[in-house]
Enzyme design. Sequence first.
Site, PDB file in Angstrom:
ATOM      1  N   SER A 175      -9.797   1.807   2.732  1.00 28.83           N
ATOM      2  CA  SER A 175      -8.944   2.596   1.863  1.00 28.83           C
ATOM      3  C   SER A 175      -7.900   1.782   1.102  1.00 28.83           C
ATOM      4  O   SER A 175      -7.251   2.299   0.183  1.00 28.83           O
ATOM      5  CB  SER A 175      -8.224   3.663   2.702  1.00 28.83           C
ATOM      6  OG  SER A 175      -7.382   3.062   3.678  1.00 28.83           O
TER       7      SER A 175
ATOM      8  N   LYS B 107       0.838  -1.198   0.000  1.00 27.27           N
ATOM      9  CA  LYS B 107       0.000   0.000   0.000  1.00 27.27           C
ATOM     10  C   LYS B 107       0.875   1.251   0.000  1.00 27.27           C
ATOM     11  O   LYS B 107       1.931   1.282   0.638  1.00 27.27           O
ATOM     12  CB  LYS B 107      -0.922  -0.018   1.228  1.00 27.27           C
ATOM     13  CG  LYS B 107      -1.993   1.078   1.237  1.00 27.27           C
ATOM     14  CD  LYS B 107      -2.904   0.906   2.456  1.00 27.27           C
ATOM     15  CE  LYS B 107      -3.987   1.981   2.499  1.00 27.27           C
ATOM     16  NZ  LYS B 107      -4.896   1.806   3.655  1.00 27.27           N
TER      17      LYS B 107
ATOM     18  N   SER C  67     -10.210  -0.704   6.798  1.00 29.07           N
ATOM     19  CA  SER C  67      -9.595  -0.472   5.486  1.00 29.07           C
ATOM     20  C   SER C  67      -8.915  -1.683   4.867  1.00 29.07           C
ATOM     21  O   SER C  67      -8.527  -1.638   3.704  1.00 29.07           O
ATOM     22  CB  SER C  67      -8.585   0.678   5.577  1.00 29.07           C
ATOM     23  OG  SER C  67      -9.246   1.902   5.739  1.00 29.07           O
TER      24      SER C  67
END
Length: 455
Positions: free
Chosen positions: A149, A74, A173
């Site tokens: 996210s 990420k 997330s």
Amino acid sequence: MKVIEKVEAIKQQEITATENLEQMYSTIEEKNDDINAFVQLDIEKARKTAEDIDKRIKNNEETGKLAGLVIGIKSNINVEDFIISAASPTLKNYYGSYNATVINRILDEDGVIIGLTNMDEFAAGSSTETSMYGPTNNPKAPGHIPGGSSGGSAAAIAANMCDITLGSDTGGSIRNPASHCGVMGFKPTYGMVSRQGLLDLAMSLDQIGPFANDTTGIGLMLNVICGYDPYDTTTINKQPEDFLKDTTNSTLEGQTIGVVKEFMDITDDKITSQINKSIDDMTSLGAEIKELSFEDINLGLPTYYLINYVEFFSATRKYDGRKYGERIEEVCGAEVARRIEIGSYISQKEFSGKYYNKALQARSLIRNEFNELLNDVDVIAGPTVPKLPHKIGEEIETMDMYAYDVLTVLANITGIPASSMNSGLVDNIPVGLQLQAKPEDDHKILSTMSALENN
């Protein structure tokens, strides 16, 4: 082929690390323009890593636990020489000058990091639509959001672009996109994994965790990234157990699974029906089902967001444009601006006792009551997200967007481990089964996931 089987195949020279990398890279080249899971790649560096692994295997030299596996990270986790932007124009030219602890642990175990994945700007979102790189498309439900996210990390696994990815989870997330994309996502107990090198959204809520298509991938990565880190004083100072053992010969015989009535009541009927099928599967595997009640569920979202706003406001004060990047308020998107503005308001001295301290009191109440529920069961099972993902670009009210996380924020407020795995399809869209357990009972969740996966 399961992830652990692929590692063994690479070590036995049935396939090479280079072949695995090139297959994944070919998939990325074929699909990423449409999906937008990866926002940055370094294929040449990955090739050098894979070639070195193959050379050592050929020479009968020792290789690590992740030997030859292709890993995506990420974009808010520091990886040296990559642009660590957190998908925000604030940091569009910020090159990572060091590796986060989890990255060093992955590299030490011969993981092949291929690139960085898309996300909501500064992890402030549940759709991966707020990224400066544009939205990520859901591979399992094209045209719909992948969740957020960590949507890019989930989508990369769903599209078979890599073996394992890392995400971060502040209020769901990891689990939210795992649910929407039909993959496995795992948020460990708070403090189980170092956050050193993470551009965190809310320091008391954030936790790094893995995505994979099977439990051996989850267990393998947990074995690598879990453990005490002297550079993160919130990490638990004890040796974690072997998570891979929880992915073989797992059984639900003698296990008690809790089902919280309120979790089911606030979820769309079609999703509830599918989750009940997974709960029936648990019963057929020997588990006892116990109905539970958590009447303070309505405290979850307001408590979470009050804490989130204040901690996010504090975390973003360093992005003032003096040392690097742009001043965050001048270039950020609407959701980040909203959280900064509200966080600033709450943080003012005359209001701190009225809001933030009340939220901390509510957090203690929620933690105590939820842990009481967990005392009577091994794992709590239920839906991960109460509704299906919306279409990319569809206008949605802010509070409706926040409601995606109503069932996931409790694990972050309380610090307990939680995961999502695919339960099935509703209207041809994946829906996730969320599993939660007491702090440091991460292995019980993984064992339950494995029992469902293998039976």
